[in-house]
Design a protein around this motif. Structure first.
Motif, PDB file in Angstrom:
ATOM      1  N   ASN A   1      -5.509  -8.050  -4.531  1.00 56.01           N
ATOM      2  CA  ASN A   1      -5.999  -6.319  -4.243  1.00 56.01           C
ATOM      3  C   ASN A   1      -5.889  -5.898  -5.400  1.00 56.01           C
ATOM      4  OD1 ASN A   1      -6.671  -4.446  -1.731  1.00 56.01           O
ATOM      5  ND2 ASN A   1      -5.191  -3.617  -2.806  1.00 56.01           N
ATOM      6  N   ASN A   2      -6.580  -5.199  -5.589  1.00 57.42           N
ATOM      7  CA  ASN A   2      -5.979  -4.316  -7.201  1.00 57.42           C
ATOM      8  C   ASN A   2      -4.717  -3.457  -7.391  1.00 57.42           C
ATOM      9  OD1 ASN A   2      -6.212  -0.989  -6.104  1.00 57.42           O
ATOM     10  ND2 ASN A   2      -7.835  -2.282  -4.677  1.00 57.42           N
TER      11      ASN A   2
ATOM     12  N   MET B   1       1.104  -1.034  -0.265  1.00 53.18           N
ATOM     13  CA  MET B   1       0.138   0.000  -0.347  1.00 53.18           C
ATOM     14  C   MET B   1       0.917   1.063   0.154  1.00 53.18           C
ATOM     15  SD  MET B   1      -3.557  -1.169  -0.080  1.00 53.18           S
ATOM     16  CE  MET B   1      -4.222  -2.652   0.059  1.00 53.18           C
ATOM     17  N   SER B   2       1.958   1.197   0.733  1.00 50.62           N
ATOM     18  CA  SER B   2       2.831   2.606   0.642  1.00 50.62           C
ATOM     19  C   SER B   2       3.428   2.678  -0.589  1.00 50.62           C
ATOM     20  CB  SER B   2       3.694   2.655   2.438  1.00 50.62           C
ATOM     21  OG  SER B   2       4.569   1.022   2.042  1.00 50.62           O
TER      22      SER B   2
ATOM     23  N   ASP C   1       0.115   3.996   4.971  1.00 46.42           N
ATOM     24  CA  ASP C   1       1.025   3.692   5.272  1.00 46.42           C
ATOM     25  C   ASP C   1       0.999   2.068   6.436  1.00 46.42           C
ATOM     26  OD1 ASP C   1      -0.566   4.905   7.378  1.00 46.42           O
ATOM     27  OD2 ASP C   1       1.190   5.898   8.738  1.00 46.42           O
ATOM     28  N   LYS C   2       0.104   1.735   6.070  1.00 45.33           N
ATOM     29  CA  LYS C   2      -0.081   0.695   6.120  1.00 45.33           C
ATOM     30  C   LYS C   2       0.400  -1.321   5.771  1.00 45.33           C
ATOM     31  CE  LYS C   2      -5.334   1.698   8.282  1.00 45.33           C
ATOM     32  NZ  LYS C   2      -6.563   1.200   8.052  1.00 45.33           N
ATOM     33  N   LEU C   3       1.020  -1.375   6.826  1.00 43.59           N
ATOM     34  CA  LEU C   3       0.786  -2.819   6.329  1.00 43.59           C
ATOM     35  C   LEU C   3      -0.350  -4.250   6.203  1.00 43.59           C
ATOM     36  CD1 LEU C   3       4.468  -3.328   8.762  1.00 43.59           C
ATOM     37  CD2 LEU C   3       4.505  -2.209   6.242  1.00 43.59           C
ATOM     38  N   ALA C   4       0.218  -4.922   5.265  1.00 48.02           N
ATOM     39  CA  ALA C   4      -0.869  -5.643   4.979  1.00 48.02           C
ATOM     40  C   ALA C   4      -0.621  -7.014   6.700  1.00 48.02           C
ATOM     41  CB  ALA C   4      -0.241  -6.857   4.106  1.00 48.02           C
TER      42      ALA C   4
END
Length: 304
Positions: free
Chosen positions: A272-273, A230-231, A237-240
């Protein structure tokens, strides 16, 4: 046993309505190596007529229209869906229940006590459905006790507690309890074969690895390629791992674990996209192919 992948995408589907990442932009530009995906859901049948729905995604109406066995065929209003199993209380796995509110009787819904609490408090879908036909809730044990479902001929279901994350509106957020997330062993008593299904998985514990190793097919969390995906895309800034998903490419990740398993057919779902494996010509997809790991797609059929 027949398994139909109704939706193979993660929350938001693919493309996500407000996302302009490389994948979403490429799909909108008609890149032939990208295919649209609705939000994660499967349906399973032991007789080809009566189907158990696993998770009711926001895209359920389109998913039913894509698969004739779920459509009305026996009377003016009906469906081939005989019951619904919910694996967690996430929006992408439960919102479709609202779309199904016009059923002609209470839905038989199977879920754990923890999910039931989410569906009657922080995200009170079950309460809303009481204004229509209502819900007939069947509590699912977290003690890995096999159970049967009426009309699900020849099928036995076992809920398997998983370490993942509870929804943002759950009282268990960041302090999960057994039952917030479960996977499923689904066994066909006629063929003796079984599927292990886990669309959300944060940690592969020993008991989970045992179910995976003994399965004939594994349909498992394929949300992200890297923990910081995501980052990397500038989304957040969230980690999977903070969202309850184990990535594919890290040491001890999904790919390494699946590669060590000898018996099952290995398939990823809930993609996820942002995940580069969505691009059929990507290096990441080639790596998965070299490990005999498949990427599910909407409309995929699995026979066990």
């Amino acid at each position: 046993m027949q398994i139909r992948v109704l939706g193979s995408g993660a929350g938001g589907g693919f493309p996500q309505w407000n996302c302009n990442c490389e994948n979403c932009a490429g799909l909108r530009a008609n890149n032939p190596n990208l295919k649209a995906r609705t939000q994660s859901s499967i349906t399973v049948s032991g007789n080809g007529e009566d189907w158990v729905l696993f998770n009711a995604s926001p895209d359920i109406r389109a998913q039913i229209e894509s698969f004739p066995p779920l459509q009305p065929a026996r009377k003016i209003r009906d469906t081939g869906i005989t019951s619904i199993v919910i694996t967690d209380g996430q929006i992408d796995h439960a919102t479709g229940l609202l779309i199904l509110r016009e059923h002609d009787k209470p839905w038989d819904i199977y879920c754990t006590k923890a999910v039931y609490e989410d569906m009657t408090t922080g995200y009170p879908i079950f309460n809303i459905l009481e204004h229509f036909r209502g819900v007939h809730w069947h509590e699912v044990s977290t003690e890995q006790v096999p159970y049967s479902i009426p009309k699900a001929d020849n099928l036995i279901f076992t809920a398997v507690p998983l370490k993942s994350e509870a929804p943002p509106y759950s009282p268990h957020r960041h302090n999960t309890v057994p039952g917030d997330n479960v996977g499923y062993k689904i066994e066909d008593t006629k063929t003796g074969k079984n599927l292990f299904y886990a669309p959300g998985l944060g940690v592969i514990e020993d008991h989970v690895l045992e179910y995976m190793a003994n399965a004939d097919a594994v349909l498992i969390d394929g949300t992200v390629w890297t923990n910081d995906e995501m980052s990397r895309h500038g989304i957040n800034d969230k980690l999977a791992s903070e969202m309850g998903h184990l990535d594919q490419s890290s040491k001890g990740g999904i790919m390494e674990t699946l590669s060590a398993l000898k018996k099952p057919r290995k398939i990823l779902i809930h993609i996820n996209n942002t995940n580069p494996i969505l691009r059929e010509d990507s290096e990441e997809r080639k790596i998965l192919n070299s490990h005999n790991i498949e990427v599910s797609y909407d409309g995929m059929d699995i026979i066990l």
